[in-house]
Every structure is written in structure tokens, then in C-alpha cells.
Design a protein around this motif. Structure first.
Motif, PDB file in Angstrom:
ATOM      1  N   ASP A  90     -47.493   6.985 -32.053  1.00 22.62           N
ATOM      2  CA  ASP A  90     -46.491   7.831 -32.497  1.00 22.62           C
ATOM      3  C   ASP A  90     -45.898   9.000 -31.556  1.00 22.62           C
ATOM      4  O   ASP A  90     -44.896   9.314 -31.944  1.00 22.62           O
ATOM      5  CB  ASP A  90     -46.984   8.401 -33.822  1.00 22.62           C
ATOM      6  N   LEU A  91     -47.008   9.660 -31.004  1.00 18.63           N
ATOM      7  CA  LEU A  91     -46.512  10.698 -30.164  1.00 18.63           C
ATOM      8  C   LEU A  91     -45.831  10.304 -28.989  1.00 18.63           C
ATOM      9  O   LEU A  91     -44.854  10.774 -28.457  1.00 18.63           O
ATOM     10  CB  LEU A  91     -47.925  11.396 -29.565  1.00 18.63           C
ATOM     11  N   MET A  93     -43.725   7.760 -28.980  1.00 20.00           N
ATOM     12  CA  MET A  93     -42.326   7.398 -29.478  1.00 20.00           C
ATOM     13  C   MET A  93     -41.590   8.691 -29.803  1.00 20.00           C
ATOM     14  O   MET A  93     -40.499   8.697 -29.788  1.00 20.00           O
ATOM     15  CB  MET A  93     -42.417   6.687 -30.970  1.00 20.00           C
ATOM     16  N   GLY A  94     -42.071   9.803 -29.879  1.00 21.14           N
ATOM     17  CA  GLY A  94     -41.621  11.197 -30.016  1.00 21.14           C
ATOM     18  C   GLY A  94     -41.274  11.708 -28.414  1.00 21.14           C
ATOM     19  O   GLY A  94     -40.885  12.889 -28.407  1.00 21.14           O
ATOM     20  N   GLY A 168     -34.804   9.420 -33.630  1.00 22.30           N
ATOM     21  CA  GLY A 168     -34.099   8.267 -34.655  1.00 22.30           C
ATOM     22  C   GLY A 168     -32.668   8.417 -35.127  1.00 22.30           C
ATOM     23  O   GLY A 168     -31.931   7.634 -35.301  1.00 22.30           O
ATOM     24  N   LEU A 227     -37.161   5.847 -29.585  1.00 25.78           N
ATOM     25  CA  LEU A 227     -38.159   4.915 -29.199  1.00 25.78           C
ATOM     26  C   LEU A 227     -38.765   4.871 -30.728  1.00 25.78           C
ATOM     27  O   LEU A 227     -38.981   6.047 -31.242  1.00 25.78           O
ATOM     28  CB  LEU A 227     -39.109   5.746 -28.366  1.00 25.78           C
ATOM     29  N   ARG A 228     -38.989   3.840 -31.148  1.00 29.97           N
ATOM     30  CA  ARG A 228     -39.941   3.743 -32.307  1.00 29.97           C
ATOM     31  C   ARG A 228     -40.877   2.438 -32.296  1.00 29.97           C
ATOM     32  O   ARG A 228     -40.639   1.316 -31.727  1.00 29.97           O
ATOM     33  CB  ARG A 228     -38.806   3.309 -33.411  1.00 29.97           C
ATOM     34  N   ASP A 229     -42.053   2.726 -32.845  1.00 25.25           N
ATOM     35  CA  ASP A 229     -42.824   1.394 -32.996  1.00 25.25           C
ATOM     36  C   ASP A 229     -42.960   0.714 -34.270  1.00 25.25           C
ATOM     37  O   ASP A 229     -43.048   1.477 -35.466  1.00 25.25           O
ATOM     38  CB  ASP A 229     -44.273   1.779 -32.721  1.00 25.25           C
ATOM     39  N   ARG A 232     -45.937  -0.585 -39.879  1.00 31.02           N
ATOM     40  CA  ARG A 232     -45.760  -1.317 -41.255  1.00 31.02           C
ATOM     41  C   ARG A 232     -44.244  -1.354 -41.652  1.00 31.02           C
ATOM     42  O   ARG A 232     -43.221  -0.458 -41.267  1.00 31.02           O
ATOM     43  CB  ARG A 232     -46.207  -0.068 -42.271  1.00 31.02           C
ATOM     44  N   GLY A 233     -43.767  -2.544 -42.305  1.00 25.22           N
ATOM     45  CA  GLY A 233     -42.445  -2.911 -42.672  1.00 25.22           C
ATOM     46  C   GLY A 233     -41.713  -3.568 -41.455  1.00 25.22           C
ATOM     47  O   GLY A 233     -40.825  -3.991 -41.491  1.00 25.22           O
ATOM     48  N   ALA A 237     -37.776  -2.890 -41.277  1.00 28.89           N
ATOM     49  CA  ALA A 237     -37.793  -1.455 -41.750  1.00 28.89           C
ATOM     50  C   ALA A 237     -37.416  -0.601 -40.568  1.00 28.89           C
ATOM     51  O   ALA A 237     -36.624   0.393 -40.969  1.00 28.89           O
ATOM     52  CB  ALA A 237     -38.935  -1.131 -42.321  1.00 28.89           C
TER      53      ALA A 237
END
Lengths: 346, 346
Positions: A90-91, A93-94, A168, A227-229, A232-233, A237
């Protein structure tokens, strides 16, 4: 004898009891013998509830995730590895270089110390691989029947280099959508283990820290926008979130989305759509069209992005629809997943 | 209709179901309608798993705590208020000005949305009072019977001003030990509620954020050496931790330790030693003897330290013993609490 004047913990046969969460000597012993040994670093060893850290050189990102995955151990990983990868990713992706993690444990009375040790050692190993220090922690114990063995929360801080702007909301019509490798491995590994299914060769979770891959990508293409991992979904999603946040449409090319043959078979058997199955070691990147070839090369040159592919394109669309051109040449809507698909996947 | 195209959540009669943790539309709706409304701030509203924050001006402290308190609502607070105060206070005890929090929720299937809303609003109110922004969050849902309604983790980042050096290892022989007010209120409030006991007037938890008190103290006496909040394990465990870390002895004066009459009575009835009962809105400070009067004045001048008192002294003692001069003039050892005293107090 430990410093607190007790016999050492029986790590092979011992269990968590309520005293391990009560703030007294038993808790101090658990922390000293089990956690400090594994998570050794100067900030943690101050033995204070807060860890003192150096002045960060740059903007910071912060993120948190709790982990309730069932089962705790699965092909390719365990709840501890997942807890470190989840927040590290998550970090990353930020746009941040992950630096520090905290770890909070909710343990159920009766949980075997041997399992706790295995999980903690897995966290330590993964943290080292990801280049992060676990600097502060917390342990709570709940009565038997009020938990599920172990729940872990991690929170983290990363540093964002100058000139990097990831978000995003930054996708623009014409941009290219890339993925770092095949989808669905994590969710299918968990479900197979849970349902005790076998598909010839064992399907392993893709659970891995992605910070080094992101660093290589941003070095090659600092203009990367999103960037996004897709956890869930799954991919479905994640694409809808980005379309929503950027106010754009997205068109995916089904034939271009990497998917392992055995994962595809397992999804058919389990009645799952791989588009909505969780990944824990993959990322989506969106960048301007003229940078896409360079970004894809950088991904494919990295061991964690070897099977990267360009899978779609950002469109102008006020309705913010995500569509997919299917193998047969038709187009179908990729909706948000409506309700529950795979519970407790992370 | 919400942005995700659903009817609004039924906050008065609705319940958590597994879909609220599955990463799809139901989860997005819960986050949007319940969490974003309460925790409104620019960093959170980027709707990204990681929150991007400004470059910190100074060293940072990081801390985490999970909260499993039972019952969830108690006189003077609730699990949400506790979750914010706990981490805010840990950061303040590290000499930091608390800035950012993350929040991780583990919800049990069937948990009433009305209770969740009440808890989230309590967190938002306490965060505002403490001057922190909740910048990133996470929600997981576990099946009925695998949790206990709600568990919350918070992690936080604070900034440490130049010239401030606080640590449990910094107590020196001759230093004075101060406390910001009466002990035992939180633990006794929880136990009274749990056992459905009444002691004439209701005993309230002291649960409160202490960052502003610490700021006033450090402005008056920047030479303050140790700050610590005596939570789980109470004053007894906290004093032993400091003695251990600083390699000193500590002598407490029983008659000087503030204790409410009704808390004293309740402890006698419940068979508790107030020295080991948790506090959630008190702090211990240790400073050089020649600064003690100034520090005590600064504490008493602040609304959260009105009943502050000097309660003891740091001694040279290689055995690192904590002793207490009793009301009758004798001396007794103040040991670590050995095992469980009050489970799930925070």
C-alpha cells in the motif's frame, strides 16, 4: 531465566493465556523473548510504546491494514508474510519507499506459541526482504471463542521522493493500463487450501513485497500516474475504483490479461471469476501512452514483474464504465463486485 | 442513492454482513457513508490505501495499539474514544506532538451499524479534541462467532520538537516522580460496568487525550526525562518498566498517590490493588529535582492535570527495585504484576 525472572517461554508446547495480554510480567516476557528477538532494530529496542525515528527526508505516506486470513498458513505464505506485504505494498502504491511498520496482534487464548513464533519469524524475514523496520508493536489477548487464533494489524510510513505524484485520480484518456503478472493466484491458493482441493500442481499465493519493483518502475518512468495493488475485489474492483476517482472509462483486453492455466481451471471449478479474485503480489500501473513501452520493459526486467503485460486503455467516459473486450470480440461490462465473493482472503 | 448506486445504509437497523469486508460495492458504500463522513480531512479523502502527507518538520515518533475492551461502551467512554486516546497518548509520551492516525476495524458479522456509527463518531470527536487527523483506514469482517463485535487498531505518527529527549531509560537517581491525577478510574469503571456494580455515584473512566497537557509540561520544563501513561498493569507495572530500563530503583510514597474515595472502595470490594489498575488519561513524569516544582505547577495549571502530585523519587539501586513507603510508615516491594489481573481493559 529471562530478565523478568521467569523460566523461558516453552515455544514448542506453550499456549497463549490471558496473562500474556495483561500488562504484567508474562506479557513483558512474551514481548522480550518472542518479538524482540525476531524484530531486532534500534528503534524497537527502546522498549517504549512509541518509537523515535529520524527526521524524514521528504513527504510521507501512511497506511494500515488488518489481517484476518483463514487459514493462517497457506501455499506461498502465511498471515505474517501477508501482514507485512499488505502494508508495504500500500505504501509503495502511494509512491512511497516503505521505511517503518508497526504491528498489532490480537491473540486468542490457547493459541500455540509455536505458531506465533512461526508467524513472527515470517514477518521478520519479509520485513527484511522489503527493507522495512518493525519499530513498534502491541499485543492483546481475548478469551477463547472471541477471536480466531490470531489477527494482525500493520501500519506503515514510507517516504515519497521529490517529483513523484501517484494517485488514483490521475488517470487520463489515452493512458495505458499495465499489470505486473498473472491474476488470481492468492485467492485461489487460499480457497484451494480451505476447500482441501488439489489441482495437480499446488497453486501458490503470489504474496510478495513490491517496493523494489515500484522503485525500478519509478526510476524508469517517473511520470507514472497510478499504482494500485488489486487485492480484495481483484482487478475488477480496482479498475472501477480508478475509473471512479479519475472520472474516466477503462477498456480492458481479456486476451491480454495474464492468467495461469491452473488458476483458470480452479476458478472454473470453484465458480469464481478471476477478475474479482484477490492478488497479494501484483500491481496495476497507469501511465501516458508514450511511456508505456519503457514502463513495461522496466517491469519485465524485474524478477517480480517478469510476466507484466499491457492490458487496457483509459477512455473518456463520464459514466466511468469499465468494459472488457472478450476473447470472442464482444464487449462486456466489468461491474464492481456486488457482494461477498471470497471472505477472509487477507 | 450513494455514488456507488445503492440505497443509503440503514444506520438505525442495519447490521454488518460479510459483504462489508469483501472489497466490492458494499464495502465501498460502508466506507463512503460511514467513515468518510466522520473522519473528514484532505489526506483521507484521496481514497487511496495510503495517505500522502506533508514533509514532517522534525523527528517522528510512531506507535500502535489494538483495542479489545469489553464492554464496548462504558461510563466516560467507549472503544472508539479509547482507540484514539491510546495511540495519541503513546505518541505524546514519546515527546511527540500527535499528527496523524490510521484506523483498522475488525468487525463481526451481525454487528449493528448504529453501534458502529456511535463508535466512529466518538473517534472523530476525540481525534478533533486531540488535534490529530485520521488519514487512512481499513475494514475487515469476520464470521459471527469469530470476533467480539468490534476490535479497533490505531497507529499514529507524531512530531518531536527540537531539544526534547524523552525516554524510559533517562531516569537518574535524585529525580522526582510526578503523576497527573488519581489512579485506577478506568479499570474500575470497566469492571463496575462489567459486573453491573453500583457505588452510589457512577465511577467514570479517565479516558482522555493528553497531548495538550504534555505540550504545556514540555514548554515549562523541556528537561523532563520520562513520560509514560500507566495503562495496562497500572502504576505498578509502569514504575517497574522504568526502573528496569533506567537501571535505577524507585521509591513511592503511598500517602501521596492520588486515589478517589469511591475507586478505593470499589477496589476493596472487587479485590483489586489500585496500584495495578489501568488508567487511560493519566501520565507519570520524571524530571530533575530542581525542576520538579515548576513541572508540578505546569501540570496543576492544566485542566487535565489539576490533581497532579509528586509521588516518589528515583534511587540508586542496581537491583532495580520499586518500593513503596506505606501509610503506616513501613516499606513494601512493588512487584511487576505476576499474571492476569483485569482482562480486556483496553
Amino acid at each position: 531465566m529471562s530478565r523478568t525472572g521467569r523460566r523461558a517461554l516453552d515455544l514448542s508446547r506453550g499456549q497463549i493465556d490471558m496473562s500474556h495480554g495483561a500488562g504484567g510480567r508474562a506479557m513483558a516476557q512474551l514481548i522480550e523473548e518472542l518479538f524482540f528477538g525476531a524484530f531486532d532494530n534500534p528503534a524497537l529496542n527502546r522498549e517504549h510504546d512509541a518509537a523515535l525515528l529520524a527526521r524524514p527526508e521528504g513527504r510521507i505516506v501512511m497506511s494500515t491494514d488488518s489481517f484476518v486470513v483463514s487459514p493462517l498458513f497457506f501455499p506461498g505464505g502465511d498471515i505474517g508474510k501477508l501482514a507485512v506485504c499488505g502494508t508495504v505494498n500500500d505504501l509503495a502504491m502511494g509512491g512511497g519507499v516503505p521505511k517503518y511498520l508497526t504491528a498489532g496482534f490480537i491473540l486468542e487464548e490457547g493459541f500455540p506459541l509455536a505458531d506465533l513464533q512461526r508467524i513472527v519469524e515470517s514477518m521478520a524475514k519479509t520485513a527484511q526482504e522489503a527493507g522495512v523496520a518493525i519499530v513498534s508493536g502491541d499485543t492483546k489477548v481475548v478469551e477463547k471463542g472471541h477471536g480466531d487464533g490470531i489477527y494482525i494489524n500493520t501500519a506503515g510510513v514510507g517516504l515519497v521522493p521529490e517529483g513523484i505524484e501517484i494517485g488514483g485520480e490521475r488517470a487520463r484518456p489515452g493512458d495505458v493500463v499495465l499489470i505486473s503478472g498473472p491474476v488470481g493466484d492468492h485467492g485461489v491458493a487460499i480457497m484451494s487450501k480451505r476447500e482441501n482441493l488439489s489441482f495437480g500442481s499446488e497453486i501458490e499465493s503470489d504474496c510478495q513485497p513490491l517496493a523494489d519493483l515500484v522503485a525500478a518502475m519509478l526510476a524508469a518512468v517517473p511520470e507514472t500516474r497510478v499504482l494500485r495493488d488489486p487485492t480484495r475485489g481483484g482487478l475488477g474492483a480496482t479498475m472501477n475504483e480508478i475509473a471512479q476517482q479519475s472520472g474516466v472509462g477503462i477498456e480492458l483486453d481479456e486476451a491480454a490479461i495474464p492468467l495461469r492455466r491452473e488458476v483458470k481451471s480452479a476458478c472454473e471449478l470453484l465458480g469464481l471469476d478471476p477478475l474479482y479474485v484477490a492478488n497479494e503480489g501484483k500491481l496495476i500501473a497507469i501511465c501516458p501512452e508514450d511511456k508505456a513501452a519503457a514502463l513495461l520493459s522496466a517491469m519485465q526486467a524485474h524478477p517480480r514483474g517478469r510476466d507484466a503485460a499491457a492490458i487496457g486503455r483509459v477512455l473518456e467516459d463520464d459514466r466511468r464504465f469499465v468494459r472488457m473486450v472478450t476473447g470472442l470480440g464482444g464487449t462486456r461490462m466489468v461491474d464492481w463486485m456486488a457482494g461477498e465473493q471470497l471472505p477472509r482472503i487477507c
